[in-house]
Design a protein around this motif. Structure first.
Motif, PDB file in Angstrom:
ATOM      1  N   MET A 120       0.925  -1.140   0.247  1.00 15.69           N
ATOM      2  CA  MET A 120      -0.133  -0.155  -0.072  1.00 15.69           C
ATOM      3  C   MET A 120       0.664   1.435   0.019  1.00 15.69           C
ATOM      4  O   MET A 120       0.605   2.314  -0.709  1.00 15.69           O
ATOM      5  CB  MET A 120      -1.047  -0.049   1.217  1.00 15.69           C
ATOM      6  CG  MET A 120      -2.027  -1.085   1.388  1.00 15.69           C
ATOM      7  SD  MET A 120      -3.163  -0.884  -0.176  1.00 15.69           S
ATOM      8  CE  MET A 120      -4.227   0.396   0.365  1.00 15.69           C
ATOM      9  N   LYS A 121       1.952   1.350   0.678  1.00 17.13           N
ATOM     10  CA  LYS A 121       2.824   2.431   0.701  1.00 17.13           C
ATOM     11  C   LYS A 121       3.514   2.563  -0.668  1.00 17.13           C
ATOM     12  O   LYS A 121       3.560   3.755  -1.159  1.00 17.13           O
ATOM     13  CB  LYS A 121       4.144   2.182   1.810  1.00 17.13           C
ATOM     14  CG  LYS A 121       4.835   3.439   1.971  1.00 17.13           C
ATOM     15  CD  LYS A 121       5.858   3.239   3.083  1.00 17.13           C
ATOM     16  CE  LYS A 121       6.814   4.616   3.230  1.00 17.13           C
ATOM     17  NZ  LYS A 121       7.674   4.196   4.468  1.00 17.13           N
ATOM     18  N   ALA A 122       3.959   1.388  -1.087  1.00 16.90           N
ATOM     19  CA  ALA A 122       4.623   1.748  -2.394  1.00 16.90           C
ATOM     20  C   ALA A 122       3.598   2.167  -3.521  1.00 16.90           C
ATOM     21  O   ALA A 122       3.907   2.821  -4.663  1.00 16.90           O
ATOM     22  CB  ALA A 122       5.006   0.084  -3.138  1.00 16.90           C
ATOM     23  N   ARG A 123       2.299   1.771  -3.519  1.00 16.89           N
ATOM     24  CA  ARG A 123       1.276   2.172  -4.496  1.00 16.89           C
ATOM     25  C   ARG A 123       0.787   3.785  -4.171  1.00 16.89           C
ATOM     26  O   ARG A 123       0.350   4.507  -4.890  1.00 16.89           O
ATOM     27  CB  ARG A 123       0.026   1.577  -4.197  1.00 16.89           C
ATOM     28  CG  ARG A 123       0.006   0.212  -4.801  1.00 16.89           C
ATOM     29  CD  ARG A 123      -1.247  -0.531  -4.642  1.00 16.89           C
ATOM     30  NE  ARG A 123      -1.315  -1.764  -5.367  1.00 16.89           N
ATOM     31  CZ  ARG A 123      -2.763  -2.390  -6.053  1.00 16.89           C
ATOM     32  NH1 ARG A 123      -3.588  -1.475  -5.396  1.00 16.89           N
ATOM     33  NH2 ARG A 123      -2.641  -3.330  -6.591  1.00 16.89           N
ATOM     34  N   GLY A 124       1.541   4.424  -3.191  1.00 22.60           N
ATOM     35  CA  GLY A 124       1.339   5.731  -2.844  1.00 22.60           C
ATOM     36  C   GLY A 124       0.187   6.149  -2.005  1.00 22.60           C
ATOM     37  O   GLY A 124      -0.362   7.145  -1.932  1.00 22.60           O
TER      38      GLY A 124
END
Length: 425
Positions: free
Chosen positions: A256-260
């Motif tokens: 989720m963090k990598a997706r922004g």
């Protein structure tokens, strides 16, 4: 601190009970609340779907923290709008809440991040879905993609049952929630729930629980929002909990963090403990109901401090501690639930039940008429017992149930049977 809690069910009474006990809480408002939350603070008649009205209330009452209980306001972006207005709020953003708001979103994330889950396919066309079911066979799981108040999952034991579920969903039986369906393999094993806090980067494990979805004893009858729960879940051993954190929870937060779209809030993982290890069934983006009613009495840590650490992205140096006692809650529902039921029946003995040692009665669907309590929903009371074992907590809860005089209500008599059986071995 002045705190506003959003919601009106048993989960919100449990949260209000815990929040109001915090030395950090000066004033607690609950919108719209229920007679139980009114015992913990002040209920306010606020339309929580009107985000501008919620923001105005927060400014007028110098609210320092908003805690969003149910899933619908999260999926509707209430946290986004509060944050944009400079108001601190606990719960995921609209984009992050898709983990609950869209089954297809979560399944695709699992594929992307290598998270163990059931094989699946997604459909917006009924004929294509029926063809897929015919090839895959039964048992098979049919899920509405969107929020359906706990009614969007059908475990079909036959092709006829699967096709009936597809017909219902594509005909609009669940509204927009069923415009797309996800069809999954039927996993075999024991179900359990695991909870964790995420501040977008760091993750803190909370506790395990198991609930009972079917309406009647022996896991018979239709699915419900939950007829009871207990915590901890003996089947989730420390080794399995560690595996859940490493294989499911942490990869989800990282993805989720990598997706922004970092996930900040509580993650409720519905799990199937299979022969191949734990697999994710689904995520909820909030504390469960009735799981929250067994988590809050067991939490030793100040809940408000935990919520603030989550919002302020300080979980990396935060620890949550738990009492050793187990907790078990029995849901008392109006006869007819989860189908049609009547409102307005009188309930006696709530105070007597609540006065029993190591018992808390959380209100879920009640209203007050002077000194009388009346049923005002399907799931109405959550009678929670505490004890050194699940068997002891169970005895307390059912002692309290027996003290409640409500001929128009019913409950299951076997909540906790799996755990008690495990404890006897």
């Amino acid at each position: 601190m002045n705190i506003l809690l959003i919601g009106s069910g048993g989960r919100e009474h449990a949260l209000a009970w815990k929040i109001s006990a915090s030395p950090l809480c000066d004033t607690l408002f609950t919108a719209p609340g229920n007679p139980g939350t009114a015992q913990c603070g002040e209920n306010v008649a606020l339309d929580t779907t009107d985000h501008a009205a919620v923001i105005a209330f927060c400014r007028d009452h110098a609210i320092d923290l908003v805690v969003v209980g149910p899933e619908a306001p999260l999926v509707a972006g209430l946290v986004d709008d509060l944050t944009a207005a400079g108001i601190k709020a606990f719960g995921p953003t609209k984009a992050a809440a898709q983990l609950e708001g869209s089954k297809a979103f979560t399944k695709e994330l699992c594929v992307e991040a290598g998270i163990p889950t059931a094989a699946f396919a997604r459909f917006t066309d009924e004929a294509a879905a029926r063809a897929y079911v015919a090839v895959r066979g039964a048992p098979i799981v049919i899920k509405a993609d969107g929020l359906a108040a706990g009614k969007g999952v059908v475990v079909a034991m036959s092709l006829a049952e699967a096709n009936e579920a597809l017909a219902m969903m594509f005909a609009g039986g669940l509204g927009e929630a069923g415009a797309e369906v996800v069809i999954e393999e039927c996993l075999v094993g024991e179900e359990a729930s695991f909870f964790a806090l995420s501040d977008g980067t760091h993750v803190v494990a909370l506790a395990s629980a198991q609930d009972h979805k079917r309406a009647f004893d022996g896991d018979e009858g239709p699915n419900t929002g939950g007829m009871g729960a207990y915590s901890p879940a003996p089947v989730l051993t420390p080794a399995l909990e560690a595996a859940v954190m490493e294989r499911i929870i942490r990869p989800t937060v990282a993805a989720m963090k990598a997706r922004g779209t970092p996930y900040k809030g509580v993650l409720y993982a519905g799990l199937m403990l299979t022969a191949d290890g734990p697999k994710l069934i689904e995520y909820n983006a909030r504390f469960g109901d009735p799981e929250c009613q067994v988590l809050m009495p067991r939490m030793k840590t100040d809940l408000v401090a935990a919520l603030l650490a989550t919002v302020d992205e300080e979980l990396g140096s935060f620890d949550v501690r738990w009492w050793d006692d187990a907790a078990l809650t029995v849901v008392m529902a109006t006869k007819g639930y989860p189908g049609a039921y009547a409102r307005g029946s009188e309930i006696g003995g709530i105070e007597a039940a609540d006065a029993i040692e190591n018992v808390i009665v959380f209100h879920a669907g009640t209203r007050q008429d002077g000194p009388r309590y009346l049923a005002n929903g399907g799931r109405v009371l959550n009678v929670t017992g505490l004890g050194p074992s699940i068997a002891d907590a169970r005895r307390r809860a059912y002692e309290a149930v027996a003290a409640i005089d409500w001929p128009e209500g019913f409950c299951r008599g076997d909540i906790g049977w799996r755990a008690v059986g495990l404890e006897k071995k």
